[in-house]
Design a protein around this motif. Structure first.
Motif, PDB file in Angstrom:
ATOM      1  N   GLN A   1       0.843  -1.197   0.000  1.00 50.03           N
ATOM      2  CA  GLN A   1       0.000   0.000   0.000  1.00 50.03           C
ATOM      3  C   GLN A   1       0.877   1.245   0.000  1.00 50.03           C
ATOM      4  OE1 GLN A   1      -2.549  -0.540   3.392  1.00 50.03           O
ATOM      5  NE2 GLN A   1      -3.497  -2.379   2.545  1.00 50.03           N
ATOM      6  N   ARG A   2       0.346   2.280  -0.642  1.00 52.28           N
ATOM      7  CA  ARG A   2       1.146   3.490  -0.826  1.00 52.28           C
ATOM      8  C   ARG A   2       0.835   4.583   0.186  1.00 52.28           C
ATOM      9  NH1 ARG A   2      -0.265   4.284  -7.042  1.00 52.28           N
ATOM     10  NH2 ARG A   2      -2.222   3.484  -6.201  1.00 52.28           N
ATOM     11  N   VAL A   3      -0.397   4.614   0.712  1.00 55.94           N
ATOM     12  CA  VAL A   3      -0.771   5.697   1.620  1.00 55.94           C
ATOM     13  C   VAL A   3      -1.474   5.118   2.841  1.00 55.94           C
ATOM     14  CG1 VAL A   3      -0.975   7.455  -0.165  1.00 55.94           C
ATOM     15  CG2 VAL A   3      -2.969   6.054   0.420  1.00 55.94           C
ATOM     16  N   PRO A   4      -1.270   5.727   4.018  1.00 54.87           N
ATOM     17  CA  PRO A   4      -2.041   5.320   5.194  1.00 54.87           C
ATOM     18  C   PRO A   4      -3.480   5.796   5.076  1.00 54.87           C
ATOM     19  CG  PRO A   4      -0.663   7.209   5.719  1.00 54.87           C
ATOM     20  CD  PRO A   4      -0.296   6.795   4.324  1.00 54.87           C
ATOM     21  N   VAL A   5      -4.349   5.186   5.866  1.00 55.16           N
ATOM     22  CA  VAL A   5      -5.761   5.564   5.825  1.00 55.16           C
ATOM     23  C   VAL A   5      -5.940   7.059   6.049  1.00 55.16           C
ATOM     24  CG1 VAL A   5      -7.966   5.307   7.032  1.00 55.16           C
ATOM     25  CG2 VAL A   5      -6.598   3.301   6.518  1.00 55.16           C
ATOM     26  N   ALA A   6      -5.166   7.609   6.970  1.00 56.87           N
ATOM     27  CA  ALA A   6      -5.331   9.016   7.322  1.00 56.87           C
ATOM     28  C   ALA A   6      -5.118   9.952   6.138  1.00 56.87           C
ATOM     29  CB  ALA A   6      -4.372   9.389   8.452  1.00 56.87           C
ATOM     30  N   ALA A   7      -4.412   9.495   5.102  1.00 57.97           N
ATOM     31  CA  ALA A   7      -4.146  10.353   3.947  1.00 57.97           C
ATOM     32  C   ALA A   7      -4.880   9.890   2.694  1.00 57.97           C
ATOM     33  CB  ALA A   7      -2.647  10.399   3.664  1.00 57.97           C
ATOM     34  N   ALA A   8      -5.744   8.878   2.835  1.00 53.36           N
ATOM     35  CA  ALA A   8      -6.344   8.253   1.660  1.00 53.36           C
ATOM     36  C   ALA A   8      -7.263   9.186   0.882  1.00 53.36           C
ATOM     37  CB  ALA A   8      -7.120   6.996   2.080  1.00 53.36           C
ATOM     38  N   TRP A   9      -7.833  10.180   1.570  1.00 49.20           N
ATOM     39  CA  TRP A   9      -8.837  11.018   0.907  1.00 49.20           C
ATOM     40  C   TRP A   9      -8.410  12.479   0.798  1.00 49.20           C
ATOM     41  CZ3 TRP A   9     -10.194   8.225   5.487  1.00 49.20           C
ATOM     42  CH2 TRP A   9     -10.610   6.929   5.220  1.00 49.20           C
ATOM     43  N   SER A  10      -7.181  12.782   1.202  1.00 52.86           N
ATOM     44  CA  SER A  10      -6.767  14.190   1.235  1.00 52.86           C
ATOM     45  C   SER A  10      -6.756  14.813  -0.156  1.00 52.86           C
ATOM     46  CB  SER A  10      -5.388  14.321   1.888  1.00 52.86           C
ATOM     47  OG  SER A  10      -4.420  13.558   1.185  1.00 52.86           O
ATOM     48  N   LEU A  11      -6.264  14.071  -1.161  1.00 56.92           N
ATOM     49  CA  LEU A  11      -6.212  14.631  -2.511  1.00 56.92           C
ATOM     50  C   LEU A  11      -7.608  14.887  -3.060  1.00 56.92           C
ATOM     51  CD1 LEU A  11      -3.294  12.599  -4.142  1.00 56.92           C
ATOM     52  CD2 LEU A  11      -3.268  14.970  -3.336  1.00 56.92           C
TER      53      LEU A  11
END
Length: 738
Positions: A301-311
């Motif tokens: 996986q490339r991103v943690p959950v905490a950053a999954a929706w930031s973009l």
């Protein structure tokens, strides 16, 4: 053939053997670029990372795979969507919130089809932007039909033409499409032998249409989530109680990405599920503190959950109407993830909050006007990006937001911004709450949202200011009572009293009001004696703080007199009401609410003490004054008419009671709605009166209809539903209930 080099170099040697013709490309960070190179190769990338492609000398033999299909995730779960992907059709579009497992579903489908030898060609495209799609197509063209990738756009067109012309069995997977516009002119053709599979967070209409079937992917089911956690932990030699795993899965919203990272954290930290749940519940920690570091993520996986929706959130804020999306998402993060009413989303308080802020900062020191239409547009934008589920056709619960999206949104807020969002959400809830809860489903949704907001606000004290506790706190408690949840209301008011005492002080008016409402709920929950004691204690404090002639002090005397009677002291109630009536007339006058209430209480307890005819006469004389002061449709007027009808029956005029109940029922349904608690109580009284009037058949029919409606609204196991069912059974057996 693929090779990679760091960005920023003048050129690179590809597998084709040629050196780049252009040196010093001037790559800029974060910008996709296309770089031509000699020798039949080409490069695509950013300033940090450039991918070099080279064409083979001749087309590859079939079967052939282009691109790297992600490896299956540990303990991969077969889901219903897997079967849907095998259904006939030229194109399937998997869409949903980031982290629900779209890529893994697509990869599993691709692996299965390839391993089963159902494909001649498999092309996996990481479709995060148009240049990436063109580059992958160009590489496929180079490998499959010997096209020259030095002209990527032409090579991509050649690949699409090859797909259209060849009768081969092919599957093209376009993974993680960020923008439907990136695929303009790049959709694989409809082909009897070929299939296209798209994964995306977007739900734009442009992604679907003729031949394209959308498949919405949500979180795991409870069984899938528990099985997944158990499987991953078992692979690490760990076991946990099934109940703990189910609770943990629920607290993580059964989101596959979150479950996989949580399981990795449990394994790495040698932490039990119960301890991990406590860590998640700690509001002083962000979600990032309860998940693996970026370099320890499972399954590549490339991103943690905490950053999954930031973009996605950043993109939403740049779209029209600009600057509203992130503020609206922050406000909704304070409410119930299972459904926010439409009226809350467009309330004046919501629009005022959005107007004050734009992208997290003041707009040139002044506000702007935000319309309900702009709020709707923003909700639809967030819906298209799969950050929320917006269902305007269901106004009681028009917006669903995944609990982890809410958590990560809150984690990104400063304490000051958090408090502003919470208070704005509380204001919007209070504004949307109707005076009469005619819509039972809406009332339930408002209570759920208030409960979520209160749970977030209590640790920070955001709902308490010097002026007092926020109105939504009291509105929530009163709604619990309206919903016949007296025990829950008593428990809530006890907690509210503790909170107001802590934040505002023991003698603050909000603390005294919370005690009053709590005593009332205690009595309605069945503890009349306890309610009387609570009112006696409250009266002492109100007299000390406010004086003996204050409105609130006299109102407390009213309630105390009533609950003395309810606890069995009818004579004490008559004496208390007689004294109180003298005081309220002297202090407030004959038409004041307290004076009219004292007259009502005195009439009732005279009747309870053995004079039902006198009670009827007193209620009859009181009714014109109540109608004149409050109006015919006021709830106090309707309540008095209900009491008068009851006493007519108790005084022996059963037919008069039936007529009064029948007439009143029409008005109560019109004013309060057919599913209001008062309507149910009134219908029970009417059914009982019909039986006492000798019409047992009509009584049984009325009871049966009432039981059906109470079961629908309250549930078959609600105490009130069971009580009415028992009374209906008593009438059916010829034993009239009391």
């Amino acid at each position: 053939m693929v090779d990679t080099v760091p960005g920023g170099h003048g050129g690179g040697r590809g597998h084709g053997g040629g050196r780049g013709r252009d040196r010093g490309y001037g790559l800029r960070a974060g910008r996709d670029v296309e770089v031509r190179a000699a020798g039949g190769g080409f490069a695509v990338g950013t300033a940090e990372h450039v991918t070099l492609y080279a064409a083979p000398r001749q087309p590859a033999t079939l079967p052939h795979q282009v691109g790297v299909v992600p490896a299956p995730a540990q303990s991969f779960q077969t889901r219903p969507e897997s079967a849907e992907l095998r259904a006939p059709g030229p194109c399937h579009v998997l869409t949903g919130l980031g982290g629900v497992g779209k890529t893994q579903l697509a990869a599993a489908h691709a692996h299965r089809a390839w391993d089963a030898r159902e494909l001649d060609v498999l092309v996996w495209v990481t479709a995060t932007g148009r240049p990436a799609v063109v580059a992958s197509y160009a590489q496929a063209a180079a490998e499959l039909c010997g096209a020259d990738p030095a002209e990527p756009e032409q090579a991509a067109a050649a690949f699409l033409a090859w797909l259209r012309a060849k009768p081969h069995r092919w599957l093209v997977v376009l993974d993680d499409v960020a923008d439907p516009a990136d695929l303009r002119g790049l959709w694989p053709p409809d082909s009897p032998a070929g299939r296209t599979l798209v994964t995306t967070r977007r739900r734009d209409a442009a992604l679907t249409g003729t031949g394209r079937r959308r498949i919405d992917v949500g979180p795991f089911t409870p069984d899938e989530a528990s099985a997944y956690l158990a499987g991953v932990l078992a692979a690490h030699g760990r076991t946990e109680p099934a109940g703990e795993l189910a609770s943990l899965a629920a607290e993580l919203g059964r989101l596959p990405l979150a479950l996989s990272q949580a399981a990795a954290y449990l394994a790495d930290q040698a932490l039990g599920a119960a301890a991990y749940r406590a860590l998640l519940a700690d509001r002083t920690r962000t979600l990032a503190h309860a998940l693996p570091a970026p370099d320890a993520l499972p399954d590549d996986q490339r991103v943690p959950v905490a950053a999954a929706w930031s973009l996605s959130a950043e993109l939403a804020d740049t779209c029209e109407p600009r600057g509203l999306a992130r503020s609206l998402l922050a406000l909704t993060a304070m409410l119930d993830p299972n459904g926010i009413p439409a009226d809350v989303l467009t309330a004046p308080a919501t629009r005022a909050f959005l107007a004050r802020k734009g992208r997290g900062r003041l707009l040139r020191g002044r506000t702007r006007r935000v319309t309900a239409g702009q709020v709707h547009e923003t909700l639809r934008l967030l819906h298209r990006l799969s950050l929320v589920d917006h269902t305007p056709e269901e106004p009681q619960r028009a917006l669903h937001v995944h609990a982890l999206v809410q958590r990560t949104t809150r984690d990104a807020l400063t304490p000051r911004r958090f408090a502003a969002c919470l208070r704005a959400a509380a204001d919007a809830l209070a504004e949307a709450w109707p005076e009469n809860e005619r819509d039972i489903a809406l009332a339930a949704a408002l209570r759920a949202n208030a409960a979520a907001l209160i749970a977030l606000g209590e640790p920070t004290g955001c709902l308490y200011e010097r002026s007092g506790a926020h109105m939504v706190l009291f509105r929530y408690g009163m709604s619990l009572e309206d919903a016949l949840q007296a025990a829950e209301a008593e428990e809530f008011y006890r907690a509210l009293t503790e909170a107001t005492t802590r934040h505002l002080g023991r003698d603050h008016w909000c603390t005294l009001v919370a005690r009053q409402l709590g005593a009332q709920a205690r009595g309605r929950a069945g503890d009349a004696a306890g309610a009387a004691v609570a009112y006696e204690e409250l009266l002492e404090d109100r007299t000390r703080v406010l004086g003996r002639n204050d409105y609130s002090t006299l109102a407390t005397k009213l309630d105390l007199a009533e609950w003395r009677g309810e606890s069995g002291d009818g004579e004490g109630a008559v004496a208390a009401y007689t004294e109180l009536l003298h005081d309220t007339r002297r202090v407030h006058g004959p038409d004041h609410h307290n004076t009219l209430s004292a007259r009502l209480g005195l009439a009732r307890w005279r009747g309870e003490s053995g004079d039902p005819e006198g009670a009827v006469a007193a209620f009859t004389g009181l009714l014109p004054d109540v109608v004149r002061v409050f109006g015919p449709d006021d709830r106090r007027t309707l309540a008095l008419r209900h009491i008068l009808a009851r006493w007519r029956g108790r005084a022996g005029d059963v037919e008069g009671a039936v007529a009064a109940f029948t007439e009143l029922l029409s008005d109560v349904v019109r004013v309060l709605g057919p599913d209001h608690r008062n309507a149910f109580v009134l219908r029970e009284d009417l059914a009982k009166s019909l039986g006492r009037a000798g019409d047992t058949e009509a009584a049984l029919a009325a009871y049966a209809a009432l039981v059906d409606d109470m079961t629908r609204v309250l549930g078959a196991d609600h105490p009130d539903t069971r009580a009415v069912l028992a009374k209906a059974a008593a009438w059916r057996e010829g034993q009239a209930p009391g």
